[in-house]
Design a protein around this motif. Structure first.
Motif, PDB file in Angstrom:
ATOM      1  N   UNK A  22       0.831  -1.200   0.000  1.00 49.27           N
ATOM      2  CA  UNK A  22       0.000   0.000   0.000  1.00 49.27           C
ATOM      3  C   UNK A  22       0.863   1.246   0.000  1.00 49.27           C
ATOM      4  N   UNK A  23       0.329   2.314  -0.532  1.00 53.49           N
ATOM      5  CA  UNK A  23       0.946   3.632  -0.438  1.00 53.49           C
ATOM      6  C   UNK A  23       0.244   4.329   0.719  1.00 53.49           C
ATOM      7  N   UNK A  24       1.005   4.862   1.657  1.00 50.85           N
ATOM      8  CA  UNK A  24       0.422   5.348   2.899  1.00 50.85           C
ATOM      9  C   UNK A  24       0.757   6.805   3.154  1.00 50.85           C
ATOM     10  N   UNK A  25       0.024   7.395   4.101  1.00 49.44           N
ATOM     11  CA  UNK A  25       0.347   8.725   4.595  1.00 49.44           C
ATOM     12  C   UNK A  25       1.457   8.616   5.621  1.00 49.44           C
ATOM     13  N   UNK A  26       2.272   9.666   5.745  1.00 54.81           N
ATOM     14  CA  UNK A  26       3.315   9.661   6.761  1.00 54.81           C
ATOM     15  C   UNK A  26       2.690   9.746   8.139  1.00 54.81           C
ATOM     16  N   UNK A  27       3.344   9.153   9.124  1.00 52.43           N
ATOM     17  CA  UNK A  27       2.874   9.193  10.496  1.00 52.43           C
ATOM     18  C   UNK A  27       3.978   8.702  11.399  1.00 52.43           C
ATOM     19  N   UNK A  28       3.708   8.669  12.679  1.00 51.23           N
ATOM     20  CA  UNK A  28       4.712   8.222  13.628  1.00 51.23           C
ATOM     21  C   UNK A  28       4.469   6.771  14.002  1.00 51.23           C
ATOM     22  N   UNK A  29       5.375   5.912  13.660  1.00 50.78           N
ATOM     23  CA  UNK A  29       5.311   4.513  14.037  1.00 50.78           C
ATOM     24  C   UNK A  29       6.510   4.171  14.905  1.00 50.78           C
ATOM     25  N   UNK A  30       6.607   2.904  15.286  1.00 51.57           N
ATOM     26  CA  UNK A  30       7.721   2.449  16.104  1.00 51.57           C
ATOM     27  C   UNK A  30       8.890   2.099  15.192  1.00 51.57           C
ATOM     28  N   UNK A  31      10.111   2.602  15.507  1.00 51.53           N
ATOM     29  CA  UNK A  31      11.292   2.325  14.688  1.00 51.53           C
ATOM     30  C   UNK A  31      11.724   0.878  14.856  1.00 51.53           C
ATOM     31  N   UNK A  32      12.039   0.231  13.739  1.00 47.50           N
ATOM     32  CA  UNK A  32      12.446  -1.175  13.734  1.00 47.50           C
ATOM     33  C   UNK A  32      13.720  -1.331  12.914  1.00 47.50           C
ATOM     34  N   UNK A  33      14.543  -2.293  13.287  1.00 44.06           N
ATOM     35  CA  UNK A  33      15.691  -2.685  12.486  1.00 44.06           C
ATOM     36  C   UNK A  33      15.484  -4.151  12.126  1.00 44.06           C
ATOM     37  N   UNK A  34      15.299  -4.424  10.847  1.00 42.64           N
ATOM     38  CA  UNK A  34      15.011  -5.775  10.358  1.00 42.64           C
ATOM     39  C   UNK A  34      16.226  -6.326   9.622  1.00 42.64           C
ATOM     40  N   UNK A  35      16.267  -7.646   9.469  1.00 48.48           N
ATOM     41  CA  UNK A  35      17.416  -8.277   8.812  1.00 48.48           C
ATOM     42  C   UNK A  35      18.582  -8.325   9.772  1.00 48.48           C
ATOM     43  N   UNK A  36      19.759  -7.914   9.305  1.00 48.93           N
ATOM     44  CA  UNK A  36      20.938  -7.851  10.169  1.00 48.93           C
ATOM     45  C   UNK A  36      20.732  -6.745  11.197  1.00 48.93           C
ATOM     46  N   UNK A  37      20.727  -7.100  12.465  1.00 48.33           N
ATOM     47  CA  UNK A  37      20.470  -6.114  13.526  1.00 48.33           C
ATOM     48  C   UNK A  37      21.763  -5.554  14.122  1.00 48.33           C
ATOM     49  N   UNK A  38      22.908  -5.947  13.588  1.00 45.04           N
ATOM     50  CA  UNK A  38      24.192  -5.452  14.083  1.00 45.04           C
ATOM     51  C   UNK A  38      24.823  -4.559  13.020  1.00 45.04           C
ATOM     52  N   UNK A  39      24.466  -3.281  13.033  1.00 44.29           N
ATOM     53  CA  UNK A  39      24.970  -2.374  12.002  1.00 44.29           C
ATOM     54  C   UNK A  39      26.478  -2.205  12.050  1.00 44.29           C
ATOM     55  N   UNK A  40      27.100  -2.524  13.191  1.00 42.81           N
ATOM     56  CA  UNK A  40      28.556  -2.403  13.291  1.00 42.81           C
ATOM     57  C   UNK A  40      29.286  -3.629  12.735  1.00 42.81           C
ATOM     58  N   UNK A  41      28.543  -4.678  12.376  1.00 43.36           N
ATOM     59  CA  UNK A  41      29.153  -5.910  11.855  1.00 43.36           C
ATOM     60  C   UNK A  41      29.960  -5.606  10.595  1.00 43.36           C
ATOM     61  N   UNK A  42      31.137  -6.244  10.501  1.00 40.91           N
ATOM     62  CA  UNK A  42      32.019  -6.026   9.353  1.00 40.91           C
ATOM     63  C   UNK A  42      31.977  -7.236   8.425  1.00 40.91           C
ATOM     64  N   UNK A  43      32.256  -7.001   7.180  1.00 37.45           N
ATOM     65  CA  UNK A  43      32.258  -8.064   6.174  1.00 37.45           C
ATOM     66  C   UNK A  43      33.446  -9.002   6.370  1.00 37.45           C
ATOM     67  N   UNK A  44      33.220 -10.297   6.126  1.00 34.55           N
ATOM     68  CA  UNK A  44      34.298 -11.288   6.133  1.00 34.55           C
ATOM     69  C   UNK A  44      35.042 -11.275   4.799  1.00 34.55           C
ATOM     70  N   UNK A  45      34.305 -10.911   3.746  1.00 37.87           N
ATOM     71  CA  UNK A  45      34.862 -10.895   2.394  1.00 37.87           C
ATOM     72  C   UNK A  45      33.982  -9.976   1.545  1.00 37.87           C
ATOM     73  N   UNK A  46      34.440  -9.687   0.331  1.00 40.17           N
ATOM     74  CA  UNK A  46      33.654  -8.868  -0.591  1.00 40.17           C
ATOM     75  C   UNK A  46      33.475  -9.635  -1.886  1.00 40.17           C
ATOM     76  N   UNK A  47      32.323  -9.450  -2.520  1.00 36.85           N
ATOM     77  CA  UNK A  47      31.943 -10.187  -3.716  1.00 36.85           C
ATOM     78  C   UNK A  47      31.713  -9.197  -4.844  1.00 36.85           C
ATOM     79  N   UNK A  48      32.299  -9.484  -6.010  1.00 37.28           N
ATOM     80  CA  UNK A  48      32.120  -8.634  -7.179  1.00 37.28           C
ATOM     81  C   UNK A  48      31.301  -9.335  -8.238  1.00 37.28           C
ATOM     82  N   UNK A  49      31.049  -8.685  -9.356  1.00 37.01           N
ATOM     83  CA  UNK A  49      30.226  -9.289 -10.404  1.00 37.01           C
ATOM     84  C   UNK A  49      30.894 -10.522 -10.994  1.00 37.01           C
ATOM     85  N   UNK A  50      30.103 -11.502 -11.317  1.00 34.68           N
ATOM     86  CA  UNK A  50      30.579 -12.747 -11.908  1.00 34.68           C
ATOM     87  C   UNK A  50      29.385 -13.504 -12.440  1.00 34.68           C
TER      88      UNK A  50
END
Length: 195
Positions: free
Chosen positions: A6-34
């Motif tokens: 749905x397309x919604x009106x702006x409003x105040x909701x509760x902030x959530x962090x979904x997926x990886x919840x550790x924003x400080x986590x660092x990559x073990x490796x990097x992947x390029x196009x292939x």
């Protein structure tokens, strides 16, 4: 019940962090196009009966010489396979210095007013433009992390010759399976209802 977009009106909701919840986590490796042209990560909703408005998507990245453009997509799951199905968002992203902090690209998608509900998860995907190559002058590469088990892997890939399938990153130098995974994050707002 069918998934809702749905397309919604702006409003105040509760902030959530979904997926990886550790924003400080660092990559073990990097992947390029292939051979893999698109990586899609499953993002679980906190409560599928509530509305989740997507505000920002956070992708671990690094640059080869300088940052190059990439494609960011969102999909609802296919009801039969639970793999990425209906595409609900597509944007070409050209990373800027202001957008990338500590090897994470913070992509603001709040202007799209994307809200999902009635699905257990959705997918966020990263892919390169068709002309991107590892030797390009400016190239954004995607950070990945090592996983302990196949069951912990939440990423599927699409190659030029196949539809989405579980990601098998091959074997390491000792012949052991490489268990790699993406670790995207989604900043969202949660609502009981949307006006």
């Amino acid at each position: 019940m069918m998934p809702v977009l749905v397309i919604t009106n702006r409003g105040e909701g509760r902030s959530l962090l979904l997926g990886n919840r550790q924003l400080s986590k660092r990559a073990s490796a990097y992947w390029g196009p292939g051979s893999a042209v698109e990586f899609a990560q499953r993002i679980a909703l906190e409560d599928p009966s509530k509305f989740h408005r997507v505000k920002r998507i956070v992708i671990p990245v690094d640059a080869v010489k300088c940052f190059g453009p990439f494609l960011l997509r969102m999909y609802l799951p296919d009801s039969a396979t639970m793999l990425p199905g209906e595409e609900i968002f597509l944007e070409k992203v050209v990373p800027t210095r202001q957008m990338v902090r500590k090897n994470k690209a913070y992509v603001d998608v709040s202007h799209q007013e994307i809200t999902v509900r009635d699905v257990p998860f959705f997918y966020v995907s990263f892919s390169w433009l068709p002309e991107a190559r590892s030797g390009d002058e400016c190239l954004t590469i995607m950070g990945v992390t090592r996983k302990d088990s196949v069951e912990a892997t939440e990423c599927v890939i699409r190659t030029s010759s196949f539809d989405f399938q579980p990601w098998n990153a091959g074997r390491d130098k000792d012949g052991m399976p490489q268990l790699l995974n993406t670790f995207f994050s989604v900043e969202a707002e949660g609502f009981a209802q949307v006006s």
